[in-house]
Motif scaffolding. Structure first.
Motif, PDB file in Angstrom:
ATOM      1  N   SER A   1     -31.330 -11.974  17.758  1.00 17.71           N
ATOM      2  CA  SER A   1     -30.500 -11.630  16.612  1.00 17.71           C
ATOM      3  C   SER A   1     -29.329 -12.598  16.585  1.00 17.71           C
ATOM      4  O   SER A   1     -28.674 -12.818  17.623  1.00 17.71           O
ATOM      5  CB  SER A   1     -29.981 -10.196  16.721  1.00 17.71           C
ATOM      6  N   VAL A   2     -29.067 -13.184  15.421  1.00 19.73           N
ATOM      7  CA  VAL A   2     -27.971 -14.148  15.299  1.00 19.73           C
ATOM      8  C   VAL A   2     -27.018 -13.689  14.198  1.00 19.73           C
ATOM      9  O   VAL A   2     -27.428 -13.055  13.214  1.00 19.73           O
ATOM     10  CB  VAL A   2     -28.504 -15.565  14.979  1.00 19.73           C
ATOM     11  N   LEU A   3     -25.740 -14.007  14.364  1.00 23.70           N
ATOM     12  CA  LEU A   3     -24.740 -13.689  13.355  1.00 23.70           C
ATOM     13  C   LEU A   3     -24.837 -14.655  12.191  1.00 23.70           C
ATOM     14  O   LEU A   3     -24.969 -15.877  12.386  1.00 23.70           O
ATOM     15  CB  LEU A   3     -23.331 -13.783  13.949  1.00 23.70           C
ATOM     16  N   LYS A   4     -24.751 -14.126  10.993  1.00 22.27           N
ATOM     17  CA  LYS A   4     -24.704 -14.957   9.789  1.00 22.27           C
ATOM     18  C   LYS A   4     -23.265 -15.087   9.287  1.00 22.27           C
ATOM     19  O   LYS A   4     -22.835 -16.173   8.885  1.00 22.27           O
ATOM     20  CB  LYS A   4     -25.579 -14.349   8.692  1.00 22.27           C
ATOM     21  N   SER A   5     -22.544 -13.960   9.308  1.00 23.61           N
ATOM     22  CA  SER A   5     -21.156 -14.010   8.834  1.00 23.61           C
ATOM     23  C   SER A   5     -20.392 -12.762   9.267  1.00 23.61           C
ATOM     24  O   SER A   5     -20.990 -11.702   9.508  1.00 23.61           O
ATOM     25  CB  SER A   5     -21.098 -14.142   7.313  1.00 23.61           C
ATOM     26  N   ILE A   6     -19.062 -12.916   9.390  1.00 30.25           N
ATOM     27  CA  ILE A   6     -18.156 -11.794   9.623  1.00 30.25           C
ATOM     28  C   ILE A   6     -17.015 -11.927   8.616  1.00 30.25           C
ATOM     29  O   ILE A   6     -16.286 -12.933   8.616  1.00 30.25           O
ATOM     30  CB  ILE A   6     -17.583 -11.803  11.057  1.00 30.25           C
ATOM     31  N   LEU A   7     -16.909 -10.955   7.745  1.00 35.69           N
ATOM     32  CA  LEU A   7     -15.877 -10.975   6.709  1.00 35.69           C
ATOM     33  C   LEU A   7     -14.993  -9.740   6.857  1.00 35.69           C
ATOM     34  O   LEU A   7     -15.491  -8.606   6.966  1.00 35.69           O
ATOM     35  CB  LEU A   7     -16.500 -10.975   5.308  1.00 35.69           C
ATOM     36  N   ILE A   8     -13.656  -9.937   6.857  1.00 39.73           N
ATOM     37  CA  ILE A   8     -12.680  -8.826   6.905  1.00 39.73           C
ATOM     38  C   ILE A   8     -12.009  -8.743   5.535  1.00 39.73           C
ATOM     39  O   ILE A   8     -11.510  -9.748   5.009  1.00 39.73           O
ATOM     40  CB  ILE A   8     -11.640  -9.054   8.005  1.00 39.73           C
ATOM     41  N   ILE A   9     -12.019  -7.538   4.975  1.00 35.36           N
ATOM     42  CA  ILE A   9     -11.449  -7.326   3.639  1.00 35.36           C
ATOM     43  C   ILE A   9     -10.244  -6.371   3.777  1.00 35.36           C
ATOM     44  O   ILE A   9     -10.401  -5.225   4.205  1.00 35.36           O
ATOM     45  CB  ILE A   9     -12.484  -6.732   2.676  1.00 35.36           C
ATOM     46  N   GLU A  10      -9.090  -6.882   3.452  1.00 36.50           N
ATOM     47  CA  GLU A  10      -7.869  -6.077   3.554  1.00 36.50           C
ATOM     48  C   GLU A  10      -7.076  -6.231   2.267  1.00 36.50           C
ATOM     49  O   GLU A  10      -6.620  -7.332   1.930  1.00 36.50           O
ATOM     50  CB  GLU A  10      -7.023  -6.516   4.749  1.00 36.50           C
ATOM     51  N   GLU A  11      -6.939  -5.106   1.531  1.00 36.90           N
ATOM     52  CA  GLU A  11      -6.201  -5.083   0.283  1.00 36.90           C
ATOM     53  C   GLU A  11      -6.701  -6.149  -0.684  1.00 36.90           C
ATOM     54  O   GLU A  11      -5.936  -6.891  -1.295  1.00 36.90           O
ATOM     55  CB  GLU A  11      -4.698  -5.253   0.546  1.00 36.90           C
ATOM     56  N   GLY A  12      -8.031  -6.253  -0.755  1.00 34.68           N
ATOM     57  CA  GLY A  12      -8.641  -7.180  -1.698  1.00 34.68           C
ATOM     58  C   GLY A  12      -8.678  -8.618  -1.238  1.00 34.68           C
ATOM     59  O   GLY A  12      -9.212  -9.490  -1.936  1.00 34.68           O
ATOM     60  N   ILE A  13      -8.105  -8.900  -0.069  1.00 31.28           N
ATOM     61  CA  ILE A  13      -8.096 -10.272   0.464  1.00 31.28           C
ATOM     62  C   ILE A  13      -9.217 -10.401   1.500  1.00 31.28           C
ATOM     63  O   ILE A  13      -9.306  -9.591   2.433  1.00 31.28           O
ATOM     64  CB  ILE A  13      -6.738 -10.607   1.091  1.00 31.28           C
ATOM     65  N   ILE A  14     -10.046 -11.413   1.341  1.00 27.98           N
ATOM     66  CA  ILE A  14     -11.191 -11.644   2.252  1.00 27.98           C
ATOM     67  C   ILE A  14     -10.808 -12.682   3.292  1.00 27.98           C
ATOM     68  O   ILE A  14     -10.363 -13.792   2.955  1.00 27.98           O
ATOM     69  CB  ILE A  14     -12.438 -12.104   1.479  1.00 27.98           C
ATOM     70  N   ASP A  15     -10.979 -12.317   4.535  1.00 26.57           N
ATOM     71  CA  ASP A  15     -10.731 -13.241   5.644  1.00 26.57           C
ATOM     72  C   ASP A  15     -12.068 -13.552   6.308  1.00 26.57           C
ATOM     73  O   ASP A  15     -12.694 -12.661   6.895  1.00 26.57           O
ATOM     74  CB  ASP A  15      -9.759 -12.597   6.638  1.00 26.57           C
ATOM     75  N   THR A  16     -12.511 -14.800   6.194  1.00 27.78           N
ATOM     76  CA  THR A  16     -13.809 -15.203   6.784  1.00 27.78           C
ATOM     77  C   THR A  16     -13.605 -15.557   8.241  1.00 27.78           C
ATOM     78  O   THR A  16     -13.020 -16.607   8.574  1.00 27.78           O
ATOM     79  CB  THR A  16     -14.406 -16.409   6.033  1.00 27.78           C
ATOM     80  N   ILE A  17     -14.056 -14.699   9.112  1.00 28.48           N
ATOM     81  CA  ILE A  17     -13.948 -14.948  10.546  1.00 28.48           C
ATOM     82  C   ILE A  17     -15.019 -15.934  11.011  1.00 28.48           C
ATOM     83  O   ILE A  17     -14.771 -16.834  11.800  1.00 28.48           O
ATOM     84  CB  ILE A  17     -14.082 -13.628  11.335  1.00 28.48           C
ATOM     85  N   TYR A  18     -16.220 -15.765  10.482  1.00 28.89           N
ATOM     86  CA  TYR A  18     -17.354 -16.628  10.900  1.00 28.89           C
ATOM     87  C   TYR A  18     -18.366 -16.671   9.773  1.00 28.89           C
ATOM     88  O   TYR A  18     -18.574 -15.684   9.072  1.00 28.89           O
ATOM     89  CB  TYR A  18     -18.012 -16.075  12.170  1.00 28.89           C
ATOM     90  N   GLN A  19     -18.995 -17.823   9.576  1.00 26.87           N
ATOM     91  CA  GLN A  19     -20.038 -17.947   8.546  1.00 26.87           C
ATOM     92  C   GLN A  19     -20.982 -19.086   8.932  1.00 26.87           C
ATOM     93  O   GLN A  19     -20.544 -20.191   9.252  1.00 26.87           O
ATOM     94  CB  GLN A  19     -19.421 -18.219   7.164  1.00 26.87           C
ATOM     95  N   THR A  20     -22.282 -18.811   8.912  1.00 25.21           N
ATOM     96  CA  THR A  20     -23.285 -19.826   9.237  1.00 25.21           C
ATOM     97  C   THR A  20     -23.221 -20.944   8.208  1.00 25.21           C
ATOM     98  O   THR A  20     -23.088 -20.706   7.005  1.00 25.21           O
ATOM     99  CB  THR A  20     -24.698 -19.207   9.234  1.00 25.21           C
ATOM    100  N   GLY A  21     -23.354 -22.162   8.679  1.00 29.28           N
ATOM    101  CA  GLY A  21     -23.250 -23.328   7.797  1.00 29.28           C
ATOM    102  C   GLY A  21     -21.948 -24.034   8.034  1.00 29.28           C
ATOM    103  O   GLY A  21     -21.860 -25.250   7.962  1.00 29.28           O
ATOM    104  N   VAL A  22     -20.946 -23.253   8.335  1.00 34.39           N
ATOM    105  CA  VAL A  22     -19.642 -23.828   8.685  1.00 34.39           C
ATOM    106  C   VAL A  22     -19.533 -23.943  10.202  1.00 34.39           C
ATOM    107  O   VAL A  22     -19.108 -24.955  10.743  1.00 34.39           O
ATOM    108  CB  VAL A  22     -18.492 -22.964   8.129  1.00 34.39           C
ATOM    109  N   ASP A  23     -19.949 -22.868  10.881  1.00 38.76           N
ATOM    110  CA  ASP A  23     -19.897 -22.836  12.348  1.00 38.76           C
ATOM    111  C   ASP A  23     -21.328 -22.832  12.912  1.00 38.76           C
ATOM    112  O   ASP A  23     -22.296 -22.562  12.206  1.00 38.76           O
ATOM    113  CB  ASP A  23     -19.152 -21.586  12.817  1.00 38.76           C
ATOM    114  N   LYS A  24     -21.432 -23.118  14.203  1.00 35.16           N
ATOM    115  CA  LYS A  24     -22.723 -23.086  14.888  1.00 35.16           C
ATOM    116  C   LYS A  24     -23.225 -21.653  14.986  1.00 35.16           C
ATOM    117  O   LYS A  24     -22.435 -20.746  15.259  1.00 35.16           O
ATOM    118  CB  LYS A  24     -22.577 -23.679  16.286  1.00 35.16           C
ATOM    119  N   PRO A  25     -24.538 -21.400  14.749  1.00 35.45           N
ATOM    120  CA  PRO A  25     -25.059 -20.028  14.817  1.00 35.45           C
ATOM    121  C   PRO A  25     -24.778 -19.384  16.171  1.00 35.45           C
ATOM    122  O   PRO A  25     -24.847 -20.030  17.211  1.00 35.45           O
ATOM    123  CB  PRO A  25     -26.567 -20.212  14.594  1.00 35.45           C
TER     124      PRO A  25
END
Length: 464
Positions: A119-143
């Protein structure tokens, strides 16, 4: 006719290429269907394992740990690299149990082939008060591998994509709940990836029977096409040879029949009937032409026999005495000078067991060909020798060489060497065929070859 055969061969080759393309297309489709079937099989098995109680419990532990890690990131101001490091650390903590159980279930399924799963991570997104914080996303970082085996392979395929969404309560700097009871929403996307060990060989083994049948059918079509075209060419050649034979034998019969016709008409003349000399001459002409016709008929009938049908009456003969007699008789009947045939006979006396009548006919056929096709100024060389209990007779003549194509067919029935579409020497194409049958009946072999400026026929028979 040649153009028609050429077109037939061209269309046959095109049809064979089209058949090959269709067969390749069908095999490719079958390969893809088998591949899809394996993927579906593994996808179903993977979903069954993921839904099992043990894997579900481990996944729940992982998700709880992940929620705590993400909440800590938001509340404590942890850096993104530190967050990823914590995620890997917690995953490794439960991965041993996860792999052990997952691989055990795969073994119990008895698939017949080995697979690896992760199992591999594709993305981790944190949403706070409508603001999205991209912690990790495949394509930008190594899987990032979460759970399962370690492998990198371009042939691996995805069997499942899952989204884990959760909420974590936001704390103040002292770690207490905010009065507004703010909550943090986050989404984690992961994929289950599977690699089949030696996938291509597994698929080829499953398709082995199809490959064997396809190859067999393909070879059968090629052989069928080959033998059909070869049979057509052979039939065409036989038809041409038979036509040539009919033309030749018609020509051979025409002369004596015309002579007989003239002789019969002359017998209707009273002057000839009253003259004994003219009458006797006319009768002699009729006798000679009748004998000639009979010989032509006998030649056609006799030369149609194969080596197995020829009945031999063998007797012991002394080689030099016999060959000298054959050569002298040929010189006398052909009205050629004695110097025309050069004799190189084996010095020691050898006893041969042969049928004198048939064997003499065979030798005369070769010498007649040497006389017909050889140059007028050249000699006919008649040579004999003994080597390792094998008696060899060579008859050579100077003149034009026989090309390789004619050498392949020269002993076939009705075949005659020609120049273009014209035969320069009369004959029915049966002499050398009959000669070969006689030699074979004597357990011998006959061959022809070009030597410098001459053509040599070689006969080899067992010595007594």
């Amino acid at each position: 006719m040649k153009n028609k055969i050429g077109l037939l061969i061209a269309f046959s080759v095109l049809a064979l290429i089209a058949l090959s393309a269709i067969q390749a297309f069908l095999i490719r489709n079958t390969y893809e269907l088998e591949e899809d079937a394996i993927i579906a099989e593994i996808d179903y098995l993977s979903s069954q394992i993921r839904s099992s109680q043990e894997i579900d419990s481990l996944t729940k532990v992982w998700q709880d740990n992940l929620t705590a890690i993400i909440a800590g990131y938001n509340n404590n101001g942890t850096s993104k690299p530190a967050l990823i490091s914590r995620i890997k650390e917690r995953a490794n903590y439960i991965n041993s149990s996860y792999r052990q159980y997952f691989n055990q279930k795969i073994q119990e399924a008895k698939l017949g082939y080995e697979i690896k799963h992760k199992s591999v991570l594709k993305s981790i997104l944190i949403i706070e008060e409508g603001i999205i914080d991209t912690i990790y996303q495949t394509g930008v970082d190594k899987p990032i591998k979460i759970l399962g085996d370690n492998f990198e392979n371009s042939e691996a395929f995805i069997v499942n994509t899952s989204i884990f969404s959760s909420r974590a309560r936001v704390l103040d700097s002292a770690g207490n709940n905010l009065t507004s009871k703010k909550v943090l929403k986050f989404d984690v996307v992961s994929e289950d990836v599977v690699l089949i060990e030696d996938q291509k060989n597994i698929l080829f083994r499953r398709m082995a029977s199809l490959f064997i049948i396809s190859i067999f059918i393909f070879l059968f079509v090629i052989l069928l096409l080959f033998f059909s075209i070869r049979g057509l060419i052979t039939q065409k050649r036989i038809a041409e040879i038979k036509t040539d034979f009919v033309n030749n034998i018609t020509h051979e019969f025409k002369t004596p029949l015309a002579t007989l016709g003239i002789a019969v008409k002359s017998l209707e003349n009273k002057t000839i009937l009253e003259s004994p000399n003219f009458l006797n001459n006319t009768i002699e002409i009729i006798k000679r032409q009748n004998i000639r016709l009979q010989r032509l008929v006998d030649e056609v009938m006799t030369n149609s026999l194969s080596s197995k049908k020829i009945i031999l009456d063998k007797e012991d003969v002394f080689d030099n005495e016999y060959f000298k007699q054959v050569i002298e008789d040929f010189e006398l009947s052909s009205n050629i000078p004695k110097k025309k045939i050069e004799r190189i006979l084996f010095t020691s006396e050898v006893v041969l067991k042969i049928d004198k009548f048939h064997f003499t006919t065979a030798l005369r056929n070769i010498m007649e060909n040497a006389l017909k096709y050889g140059s007028k100024s050249s000699k006919i060389i008649f040579k004999t020798y003994l080597k390792q209990n094998e008696y060899t007779i060579e008859i050579c003549n100077g003149g034009s060489k026989i090309n390789k194509k004619d050498q392949m067919h020269i002993f076939e029935k009705f075949y005659r060497v020609n120049s273009g579409n014209l035969h320069t020497v009369k004959g029915m194409g049966l002499g050398l065929y009959y000669t070969k049958q006689i030699v074979k009946a004597h357990d011998g072999i006959i061959s022809v070859q070009n030597e410098e400026n001459k053509v040599c026929f070689t006969i080899k028979i067992p010595a007594k």
